[in-house]
Scaffold this active site. Sequence first.
Site: not given
Length: 376
Positions: A142, A170-172, A175
């Site tokens: 991230d 960014v991961d969230v 997702g």
Amino acid sequence: MTGDRSALSGVLVADFSRVLAAPYATMLMADLGATVIKVERPGGGDDTRSWGPPYVADQATYFRSVNRNKRSLTLDLGEERDRRRARELARRADVVVENFRPGTMDKFGLSYERVRAGNPGVVYCSISAFGAAEGAALPGYDLLLQAVGGLMSITGSRPDEPTKVGVALVDVLAGLHASVGILAALRYREATGRGQHVEVNLLSSLLSGMVNQSAGYTMAGVVPGIMGNRHPSIVPYEVFDTADRPLALAVGTDAQFAALCRALGAGDLLGDDRFADNPSRVAHAEALRARLTEILGTRKADEWYELLTPAGVPCGPVNDLAGAFALAERLGLHPRVAGDLVANPIGLSETPVEYRTAPPLLGVDDAELLAWLDSD
């Protein structure tokens, strides 16, 4: 099993993902009633099981934050017997989710093409860092995405201090995009009987998630820079010091600015042509900031909040997480569930989210699930 009132009851998800982006997507599906079987490597499991401190009940809170309502199955994909089991799980699944480096699932006989051959209706979601083409070999941390994806270039207090956001944002974002794509593909399958491949990458999710900043570049050629807590198009829309702690002002309209001036006892600002409308305030932001800083420094943040909010001025003190949860609780939002888990924010009147089980211990469901997979 999930209840009859669950939106995704009857949907089986084979979750071959780990860390954050994809596990967050599959947890949202599990909250909505899907049965999610999380496949983990024997011995260690998901990397985030050891990402601590902090720990609760010998589990890292990082792992617990994105893995509730799931079942844990350990499979060694380096062994043929477990690869057969993994392929059987994918054959039975409605949804397969993976976030290995592109090409890795092919080695296990679990590529989209192989899975689709035995399961034509499968919705197969792949989450990568930089896509499956030229960026396939690049690592997907991230921090790296925030750097090369431009987010750090607009975040920080000074141009010489580009700063990451304080969570793996960014991961969230990826997702969330993945979960929307999966649900859209399930709806298409419901109508046609055909599955499809859903592909989401972190870089594209970030560029989309930077909305107005990205559009300012693509449409007008404007490359934004670091502005601290200020807004490039709205003034005053930033954080100000008070007598004790910072206060955020989010004055988005001329009417709100007028209300702010009256509440502050600064009626002279209303007659100043430099601040007559938002474009004028943007052009003279420094002068306005200096005057507001002088006034706001005379009282504490909570006092300003109590004074300005009833006047219709959007504002609030800068809380830490304890203060943020306390605010949500005061507002009746019920931010905690099942003792210590963070609530799913989606409210559904007919098919509410469920909190059935805590994040699973590694391999806790092996006996039952292996017998089920070996039964055919």
